[in-house]
Motif scaffolding. Structure first.
Motif, PDB file in Angstrom:
ATOM      1  N   ALA A 255      -4.250   9.252  -5.044  1.00 63.27           N
ATOM      2  CA  ALA A 255      -3.511   8.363  -3.761  1.00 63.27           C
ATOM      3  C   ALA A 255      -2.570   7.113  -4.280  1.00 63.27           C
ATOM      4  O   ALA A 255      -3.093   5.936  -4.868  1.00 63.27           O
ATOM      5  CB  ALA A 255      -4.836   8.220  -2.880  1.00 63.27           C
ATOM      6  N   ALA A 256      -1.901   7.084  -3.515  1.00 64.20           N
ATOM      7  CA  ALA A 256      -1.113   5.914  -3.028  1.00 64.20           C
ATOM      8  C   ALA A 256      -1.928   5.045  -2.710  1.00 64.20           C
ATOM      9  O   ALA A 256      -2.932   4.317  -2.067  1.00 64.20           O
ATOM     10  CB  ALA A 256      -0.243   6.174  -2.539  1.00 64.20           C
ATOM     11  N   LEU A 257      -1.475   3.785  -3.573  1.00 63.58           N
ATOM     12  CA  LEU A 257      -1.864   2.396  -3.598  1.00 63.58           C
ATOM     13  C   LEU A 257      -0.892   1.450  -2.419  1.00 63.58           C
ATOM     14  O   LEU A 257      -0.018   1.429  -1.981  1.00 63.58           O
ATOM     15  CB  LEU A 257      -1.945   1.440  -4.515  1.00 63.58           C
ATOM     16  CG  LEU A 257      -2.840   1.751  -5.645  1.00 63.58           C
ATOM     17  CD1 LEU A 257      -2.205   0.925  -6.849  1.00 63.58           C
ATOM     18  CD2 LEU A 257      -4.520   1.349  -5.219  1.00 63.58           C
ATOM     19  N   ILE A 258      -2.322   1.205  -0.733  1.00 60.62           N
ATOM     20  CA  ILE A 258      -1.046   0.021   0.116  1.00 60.62           C
ATOM     21  C   ILE A 258      -1.243  -0.948   0.260  1.00 60.62           C
ATOM     22  O   ILE A 258      -2.082  -1.639  -0.340  1.00 60.62           O
ATOM     23  CB  ILE A 258      -1.954   0.906   1.100  1.00 60.62           C
ATOM     24  CG1 ILE A 258      -1.531   2.407   1.084  1.00 60.62           C
ATOM     25  CG2 ILE A 258      -1.176   0.213   2.599  1.00 60.62           C
ATOM     26  CD1 ILE A 258      -2.139   3.114   2.730  1.00 60.62           C
ATOM     27  N   GLU A 259      -0.224  -1.838   0.174  1.00 59.22           N
ATOM     28  CA  GLU A 259       0.136  -3.364  -0.009  1.00 59.22           C
ATOM     29  C   GLU A 259      -0.123  -3.409   1.686  1.00 59.22           C
ATOM     30  O   GLU A 259       1.045  -2.647   2.372  1.00 59.22           O
ATOM     31  CB  GLU A 259       1.006  -4.309  -0.621  1.00 59.22           C
ATOM     32  CG  GLU A 259       0.602  -4.071  -2.211  1.00 59.22           C
ATOM     33  CD  GLU A 259       1.894  -4.935  -2.547  1.00 59.22           C
ATOM     34  OE1 GLU A 259       1.692  -5.347  -3.101  1.00 59.22           O
ATOM     35  OE2 GLU A 259       2.355  -3.798  -3.088  1.00 59.22           O
TER      36      GLU A 259
END
Length: 397
Positions: A255-259
């Motif tokens: 799953a993508a990481l979010i900032e």
């Protein structure tokens, strides 16, 4: 004319003479006729009713009786309560029973003597000067509070010498089986189910930890490492440990990481690939669903994903002040702020960081005067968990 002829003639003459009271005689004859007809009619009706009723009782009906349509049974449904986009906590919080409330209890056993199967929370008591006031406590899912006796993590430091407590939101793994403490020059990992300690050397001033599925992200001001939680292998990772959002444990390792980056007027969600950290997309954070003059100015603390919703503490503009405390819930797909908890102006700055989500979709947060509280953005319900908890808390996912 003899006598017989005379009698016959007189008889005929009398029959042609009308009665002296023709109306009275007529009414009398009519009365007798009506009475006779009524009597005959009554007898006929009685015979008909008796006979017809007997026949009806003895003869089965050819057609079933006509029955009107039966209305379906309607069970009233209770529509779920949906709160507005901006909510405020009640003046007085209720404190229903909660398993997390025991984190305030003193430790009764050492972790080395009785490891946990799963930890619900870690708690580091602090004194009035925000220094460690006793060992870290471990609340197990059995309700027992243990002292972390196998290691004593030091306060974190930055290059300027500023110190902070070793326990921070994010140091406890989502499964509650491990803890990871950022330290200057190393990462300390503790298996809470065996009380085993592992030290992984890393360069620099390290302050923050984020569990990202099978890796631990640990970093400070100038660098972030991705550490494999099984092998301990570490590599630098192009993401800010201050801005990265704790992933949903159910999202999977790819799953993508979010900032969440930027300040008022330029708040942005940035998505990165899970393995390489390559930027995939950026989109502005918007508050179109909020009534005027509400807006988010800046985020602080750790952000937490739960499905497609993201929660993080923020400084906000409300109807009274620019710089009030708040907690925002966003749609992680669009960047839109969907709910905002307005905590007002009469609180300490940075009072209320988000600690995660529970499995019912409620946000867990620090809140004065409560030590911990639950907020359900959909219903607006907010209740206390622990009162006046002096110290730092980390919760399992």
């Amino acid at each position: 004319m003899n006598e017989q002829d005379l009698r016959q003639l007189l008889t005929v003459s009398v029959e042609d003479v009308l009665p002296s009271q023709p109306a009275t005689a007529g009414w009398e004859r009519a009365r007798r006729t009506r009475r006779t007809r009524r009597a005959v009619g009554a007898v006929a009706l009685a015979v008909t009713l008796v006979g017809g009723g007997t026949v009806a009782a003895l003869r089965p009906s050819a057609d079933p009786p006509t029955v009107g349509p039966v209305a379906p049974t309607v069970t009233p449904t209770v529509e779920p309560t949906h709160a507005g986009p901006v909510q405020k906590p009640p003046t007085e919080l209720t404190f229903p029973p909660d398993p997390l409330a025991r984190i305030a209890d003193p430790a009764t056993v050492r972790l080395s003597e009785r490891p946990v199967q799963r930890a619900l929370a870690l708690f580091q008591p602090l004194d009035e000067e925000n220094r460690a006031d006793g060992p870290v406590r471990v609340l197990g899912d059995d309700g027992v509070v243990r002292s972390l006796d196998v290691v004593t993590p030091a306060p974190t430091r930055d290059a300027g010498g500023n110190e902070a407590a070793a326990v921070k939101p994010g140091v406890l793994s989502p499964d509650g089986r491990s803890a990871a403490f950022a330290q200057t020059g190393e990462l300390i990992m503790v298996d809470l189910t065996t009380a085993a300690v592992r030290r992984i050397p890393l360069d620099g001033y390290l302050e923050l930890v984020v569990w990202a599925n099978d890796r631990v992200l640990v970093g400070g001001d100038d660098r972030t490492y991705a550490v494999d939680r099984i092998t301990g292998a570490a590599s630098t990772f192009d993401v800010s440990a201050w801005d990265v959002v704790a992933p949903d444990p159910a999202a999977g390792r790819e799953a993508a990481l979010i900032e969440m980056i930027g300040e008022r007027g330029g708040l942005t969600l940035r998505s990165r690939t899970a393995r390489e950290g390559t930027v995939r997309s950026e989109q502005p954070i918007t508050g179109d669903a909020l009534p005027s003059p509400y807006q988010v100015n800046e985020f602080y603390g750790r952000g937490w994903l739960h499905g497609e919703r993201l929660a993080r503490a923020a400084w906000i503009t409300n109807s009274e002040i620019d710089g009030a405390e708040g907690v925002a819930v966003l749609d992680a797909r669009t960047g839109g702020v969907t709910h905002l908890l307005d905590l007002g102006r009469d609180r300490a700055k940075g009072c209320c960081p988000v600690l995660g989500w529970d499995n019912r979709g409620a946000v867990l947060l620090r809140l004065e005067p409560a030590g911990l509280a639950r907020w359900n953005p959909e219903t607006g319900e907010i209740s206390g968990i622990v009162r006046d908890l002096r110290g730092m808390v980390a919760l399992a996912g």
